[in-house]
Design an enzyme around this catalytic site. Structure first.
Site, PDB file in Angstrom:
ATOM      1  N   GLY A  74      46.149  38.232  31.961  1.00  0.00           N
ATOM      2  CA  GLY A  74      45.598  38.985  33.222  1.00  0.00           C
ATOM      3  C   GLY A  74      45.664  37.934  34.159  1.00  0.00           C
ATOM      4  O   GLY A  74      45.617  36.809  33.801  1.00  0.00           O
ATOM      5  N   GLN A 121      44.036  34.050  42.373  1.00  0.00           N
ATOM      6  CA  GLN A 121      44.505  33.049  41.465  1.00  0.00           C
ATOM      7  C   GLN A 121      45.879  32.941  41.942  1.00  0.00           C
ATOM      8  O   GLN A 121      46.382  31.778  41.669  1.00  0.00           O
ATOM      9  CB  GLN A 121      44.733  33.668  40.163  1.00  0.00           C
ATOM     10  CG  GLN A 121      43.131  33.651  39.536  1.00  0.00           C
ATOM     11  CD  GLN A 121      43.360  34.247  37.921  1.00  0.00           C
ATOM     12  OE1 GLN A 121      43.464  35.160  37.597  1.00  0.00           O
ATOM     13  NE2 GLN A 121      43.245  32.915  37.099  1.00  0.00           N
ATOM     14  N   CYS A 145      41.010  31.062  30.989  1.00  0.00           N
ATOM     15  CA  CYS A 145      41.425  31.383  32.440  1.00  0.00           C
ATOM     16  C   CYS A 145      42.709  30.677  32.904  1.00  0.00           C
ATOM     17  O   CYS A 145      42.560  29.243  32.530  1.00  0.00           O
ATOM     18  CB  CYS A 145      40.275  31.292  33.530  1.00  0.00           C
ATOM     19  SG  CYS A 145      40.815  31.822  34.901  1.00  0.00           S
ATOM     20  N   LEU A 146      43.691  31.128  33.370  1.00  0.00           N
ATOM     21  CA  LEU A 146      44.813  30.316  33.642  1.00  0.00           C
ATOM     22  C   LEU A 146      44.452  29.556  35.111  1.00  0.00           C
ATOM     23  O   LEU A 146      45.376  28.553  35.214  1.00  0.00           O
ATOM     24  CB  LEU A 146      45.887  31.398  34.370  1.00  0.00           C
ATOM     25  CG  LEU A 146      46.527  32.182  33.182  1.00  0.00           C
ATOM     26  CD1 LEU A 146      47.552  33.307  33.632  1.00  0.00           C
ATOM     27  CD2 LEU A 146      47.270  31.350  32.074  1.00  0.00           C
ATOM     28  N   HIS A 202      36.902  40.214  33.172  1.00  0.00           N
ATOM     29  CA  HIS A 202      37.277  38.787  33.648  1.00  0.00           C
ATOM     30  C   HIS A 202      37.977  39.053  34.955  1.00  0.00           C
ATOM     31  O   HIS A 202      37.829  38.210  36.013  1.00  0.00           O
ATOM     32  CB  HIS A 202      38.130  38.010  32.537  1.00  0.00           C
ATOM     33  CG  HIS A 202      38.551  36.880  32.949  1.00  0.00           C
ATOM     34  ND1 HIS A 202      38.180  35.637  32.072  1.00  0.00           N
ATOM     35  CD2 HIS A 202      39.235  36.315  34.076  1.00  0.00           C
ATOM     36  CE1 HIS A 202      39.028  34.640  32.971  1.00  0.00           C
ATOM     37  NE2 HIS A 202      39.640  35.154  33.511  1.00  0.00           N
ATOM     38  N   GLU A 203      38.887  39.710  35.179  1.00  0.00           N
ATOM     39  CA  GLU A 203      39.739  39.926  36.252  1.00  0.00           C
ATOM     40  C   GLU A 203      39.050  40.667  37.561  1.00  0.00           C
ATOM     41  O   GLU A 203      39.155  40.040  38.627  1.00  0.00           O
ATOM     42  CB  GLU A 203      41.081  40.880  36.025  1.00  0.00           C
ATOM     43  CG  GLU A 203      41.992  40.202  34.893  1.00  0.00           C
ATOM     44  CD  GLU A 203      42.203  38.695  35.137  1.00  0.00           C
ATOM     45  OE1 GLU A 203      42.427  38.249  36.120  1.00  0.00           O
ATOM     46  OE2 GLU A 203      42.509  38.303  34.061  1.00  0.00           O
ATOM     47  N   HIS A 219      37.089  37.947  38.947  1.00  0.00           N
ATOM     48  CA  HIS A 219      37.557  37.005  40.097  1.00  0.00           C
ATOM     49  C   HIS A 219      37.794  37.522  41.529  1.00  0.00           C
ATOM     50  O   HIS A 219      37.797  37.077  42.564  1.00  0.00           O
ATOM     51  CB  HIS A 219      39.199  37.062  39.594  1.00  0.00           C
ATOM     52  CG  HIS A 219      39.526  35.813  38.771  1.00  0.00           C
ATOM     53  ND1 HIS A 219      39.319  34.467  38.794  1.00  0.00           N
ATOM     54  CD2 HIS A 219      39.961  35.990  37.467  1.00  0.00           C
ATOM     55  CE1 HIS A 219      39.682  33.832  37.769  1.00  0.00           C
ATOM     56  NE2 HIS A 219      40.089  34.655  36.824  1.00  0.00           N
TER      57      HIS A 219
HETATM   58 NI    NI Z   1      40.753  34.057  35.068  1.00  0.00          NI
END
Ligand code: NI
Length: 160
Positions: free
Chosen positions: A46, A51, A88-89, A130-131, A134
């Site tokens: 995701g 991000q 998380c990226l 999670h997304e 953000h």
């Molecule tokens: Ni993330």
């Protein structure tokens, strides 16, 4: 299509509340394509627009079934509970334990600005939560139950 630079935790753009998308245009279509490319390149499941430095309410998710693009997503149902590892990226190499709903329903728009309902179970439910966090400037580190751990590269496939 192109890869965009993934912003890393500590970047103020990750702490801001994103704006709703009012209309689709070629620039936003390019952004969505780039978000998918960037997510796949980083082996994530995701990615949210902030991000890659864009404060718009857009997320892309692919937990292995279908690529999903959600615009202006709103979670309308949260049911059950799951506790597990999350990454998380924007925080590469780290993981932590987070409790999330087991089942969620989200209302959103697709990339043609058609209304969609996305139902998620397990990993997809976790990714949606999670997304969406953000988009409101929140990251999973705020929710970890037992601190952050280092992970090796093989364990990073659940990152979002
Ligand atoms: Ni993330």
């Amino acid at each position: 299509m192109a890869l965009r630079t993934i912003r890393i935790a500590g970047d103020p753009v990750l702490e801001k509340v994103c704006r709703e998308v009012k209309e689709m245009n070629p620039r936003t279509q390019d952004l969505i394509d780039d978000m998918f490319d960037t997510m796949y390149d980083a082996c994530g499941v995701g990615l949210a627009a902030p991000q890659v430095g864009i404060l718009k309410r857009i997320v892309v998710i692919d937990c292995g079934d279908d690529p999903i693009c959600m615009i202006n997503p709103v979670i309308t149902l949260r049911e059950g509970e799951q506790t597990g590892g999350e990454g998380c990226l924007s925080l590469p190499g780290k993981t932590g334990t987070v409790t999330r709903p087991m089942h969620v329903i989200a209302e959103a728009y697709d990339r043609n600005m058609q209304k969609i309902t996305v139902e998620g179970e397990g990993l997809l439910a976790r990714a949606i939560c999670h997304e969406c966090d953000h988009l409101d400037g929140h990251m999973y580190m705020e929710l970890v139950e037992d601190g952050l751990y280092d992970v090796d590269m093989e364990a990073m496939e659940e990152e979002s």
